[in-house]
Design an enzyme around this catalytic site. Structure first.
Site, PDB file in Angstrom:
ATOM      1  N   HIS A  51       4.837   5.431  11.598  1.00 40.28           N
ATOM      2  CA  HIS A  51       4.354   5.385  10.208  1.00 40.28           C
ATOM      3  C   HIS A  51       3.421   6.591  10.037  1.00 40.28           C
ATOM      4  O   HIS A  51       2.204   6.470   9.974  1.00 40.28           O
ATOM      5  CB  HIS A  51       3.614   4.072   9.969  1.00 40.28           C
ATOM      6  CG  HIS A  51       3.360   3.741   8.525  1.00 40.28           C
ATOM      7  ND1 HIS A  51       3.533   4.655   7.496  1.00 40.28           N
ATOM      8  CD2 HIS A  51       2.939   2.591   7.940  1.00 40.28           C
ATOM      9  CE1 HIS A  51       3.234   4.060   6.352  1.00 40.28           C
ATOM     10  NE2 HIS A  51       2.867   2.820   6.592  1.00 40.28           N
TER      11      HIS A  51
ATOM     12  N   ARG B 156      11.373   3.782   3.462  1.00 39.24           N
ATOM     13  CA  ARG B 156      10.931   2.818   4.485  1.00 39.24           C
ATOM     14  C   ARG B 156      12.138   1.965   4.854  1.00 39.24           C
ATOM     15  O   ARG B 156      12.853   1.483   3.970  1.00 39.24           O
ATOM     16  CB  ARG B 156       9.810   1.926   3.971  1.00 39.24           C
ATOM     17  CG  ARG B 156       9.507   0.768   4.918  1.00 39.24           C
ATOM     18  CD  ARG B 156       8.313  -0.054   4.520  1.00 39.24           C
ATOM     19  NE  ARG B 156       7.080   0.663   4.781  1.00 39.24           N
ATOM     20  CZ  ARG B 156       5.870   0.099   4.738  1.00 39.24           C
ATOM     21  NH1 ARG B 156       5.743  -1.190   4.445  1.00 39.24           N
ATOM     22  NH2 ARG B 156       4.786   0.800   4.993  1.00 39.24           N
TER      23      ARG B 156
ATOM     24  N   ARG C  71       0.798  -1.223   0.000  1.00 37.14           N
ATOM     25  CA  ARG C  71       0.000   0.000   0.000  1.00 37.14           C
ATOM     26  C   ARG C  71       0.834   1.279   0.000  1.00 37.14           C
ATOM     27  O   ARG C  71       0.585   2.194  -0.794  1.00 37.14           O
ATOM     28  CB  ARG C  71      -0.939   0.037   1.223  1.00 37.14           C
ATOM     29  CG  ARG C  71      -2.229  -0.707   1.026  1.00 37.14           C
ATOM     30  CD  ARG C  71      -2.669  -1.295   2.333  1.00 37.14           C
ATOM     31  NE  ARG C  71      -1.721  -2.324   2.723  1.00 37.14           N
ATOM     32  CZ  ARG C  71      -1.803  -3.598   2.315  1.00 37.14           C
ATOM     33  NH1 ARG C  71      -2.815  -3.973   1.589  1.00 37.14           N
ATOM     34  NH2 ARG C  71      -0.876  -4.483   2.648  1.00 37.14           N
ATOM     35  N   THR C  72       1.797   1.370   0.889  1.00 34.26           N
ATOM     36  CA  THR C  72       2.500   2.650   1.042  1.00 34.26           C
ATOM     37  C   THR C  72       3.272   3.002  -0.224  1.00 34.26           C
ATOM     38  O   THR C  72       3.131   4.100  -0.775  1.00 34.26           O
ATOM     39  CB  THR C  72       3.444   2.590   2.262  1.00 34.26           C
ATOM     40  OG1 THR C  72       2.698   2.155   3.384  1.00 34.26           O
ATOM     41  CG2 THR C  72       4.055   3.951   2.545  1.00 34.26           C
TER      42      THR C  72
ATOM     43  N   LYS D 119      25.991  -3.533  -1.183  1.00 31.94           N
ATOM     44  CA  LYS D 119      27.456  -3.592  -1.296  1.00 31.94           C
ATOM     45  C   LYS D 119      28.138  -2.868  -0.141  1.00 31.94           C
ATOM     46  O   LYS D 119      29.346  -2.713  -0.131  1.00 31.94           O
ATOM     47  CB  LYS D 119      27.894  -2.950  -2.631  1.00 31.94           C
ATOM     48  CG  LYS D 119      27.403  -3.707  -3.844  1.00 31.94           C
ATOM     49  CD  LYS D 119      27.873  -3.080  -5.138  1.00 31.94           C
ATOM     50  CE  LYS D 119      26.892  -2.065  -5.660  1.00 31.94           C
ATOM     51  NZ  LYS D 119      27.242  -1.492  -6.950  1.00 31.94           N
TER      52      LYS D 119
HETATM   53  N1   CP Z   1      -0.392  -0.061   5.786  1.00 35.43           N
HETATM   54  C1   CP Z   1       0.817  -0.284   5.212  1.00 35.43           C
HETATM   55  O1   CP Z   1       1.824   0.353   5.553  1.00 35.43           O
HETATM   56  O2   CP Z   1       0.815  -1.258   4.272  1.00 35.43           O
HETATM   57  P1   CP Z   1       2.090  -1.740   3.441  1.00 35.43           P
HETATM   58  O3   CP Z   1       3.040  -2.386   4.436  1.00 35.43           O
HETATM   59  O4   CP Z   1       1.553  -2.702   2.438  1.00 35.43           O
HETATM   60  O5   CP Z   1       2.720  -0.532   2.832  1.00 35.43           O
END
Ligand code: CP
Length: 279
Positions: A103, A75, A25-26, A54
């Site tokens: 998040h 991320r 999703r993100t 590396k």
């Molecule tokens: N909600 C969320 O962060 O989903 P993903 O891990 O799929 O990005």
């Protein structure tokens, strides 16, 4: 279906997505958001296809990518990496999930979902349920909730309670919250239940995960004990904590929630790259 109209608002901009952890999703909603605003996208989905494999540092990675893009979404499994990346970057960094800590863009889309679905945020009884220790979405969401007048319920096994850093923050802000292990008893009073996955990948000992993995499972029958306007949210992915029978209920809004994530991230990219005057 999402509206097919594409904007040209960001047609001279490039977004880099640097994902060192899995995401559906993100990453894809950020990429879709950028493309729908007329921008372009570069990036990688795993550490293994970047030069970090590396031995390159995050600082040097950011110093490199800032030459190729206008904004970076990152991320990483380690807490604090997004903040550190921002120190080395001359372009905006968006935290797309930092370890089990935070998040923030998920929290923004969660708040937007509540406003859309309930028409208000103040005055609601909201339960955050599941893995409150390792679940990064509930940490960022709790911080955002501290700006509102909400009755908060933290529902988790004793081993996965909300972190002290956050409960201390909420106490300082005079926020009302209760901690409990039992969710079925408080279900009838809740306006929102925000379920989370037990974060298997964060556990140091597999047997500790086995002890708690099935503690909370919501079934269609449980919805009989909820208010008429009750809403069930989940940041997704889910594994077994919400029975698929519930998906068709109008009380289940987790699929709408992820769609709202696209709109929220479009707004965020437009705000960051164009300022307040983009409409
Ligand atoms: N909600 C969320 O962060 O989903 P993903 O891990 O799929 O990005």
């Amino acid at each position: 279906m999402v509206n097919n109209k594409y904007s040209k608002l960001l047609d001279n901009k490039i977004m880099a997505t640097l994902f060192f952890e899995p995401s559906t999703r993100t990453r894809l909603s950020f990429e879709s958001a950028m493309l729908r605003l007329g921008g372009k996208v570069i990036g990688f989905q795993t550490r293994d296809v970047s030069s970090v494999k590396k031995g390159e540092s995050i600082a040097d990675t950011v110093r490199t990518v800032e030459n190729y893009s206008d904004i970076i979404v990152i991320r990483h499994p380690l807490e604090g990496v997004a903040r550190m990346a921002a120190k080395f970057s001359s372009i905006p960094i968006i935290n797309g999930g930092s370890g089990s800590a935070e998040h923030p863009t998920q929290a923004l889309l969660d708040l937007f979902t509540i406003k859309e679905e309930c028409g208000t945020i103040d005055g609601l009884n909201i339960g955050l349920c599941g893995d409150l220790k390792y679940g990064r979405t509930v940490h960022s969401l709790a911080y955002l909730f501290s700006n509102y007048n909400i009755n908060l319920y933290f529902i988790s096994p004793a081993s996965l309670k909300m972190r002290f850093r956050i409960t201390d923050w909420l106490r300082d802000k005079k926020m009302k919250f209760k901690e409990t292990e039992k969710f079925k008893e408080i279900l009838p009073i809740l306006d929102i239940l925000y379920m989370t996955r037990i974060q298997e990948e964060r556990f140091l000992e597999p047997e500790e995960y086995e002890k708690v993995k099935d503690v909370y499972i919501l079934t269609e029958k449980d919805l009989d004990n909820t208010k008429e306007n009750f809403r069930l949210m989940h940041p997704l992915p889910r594994v077994g904590e919400i029975s698929p029978d519930i998906d068709k209920s109008p009380k289940a809004v987790y699929f709408k929630q992820m769609k709202y994530g696209l709109y929220l991230r479009m707004a965020l990219l437009a705000l960051i790259l164009k300022g307040n005057n983009f409409v």
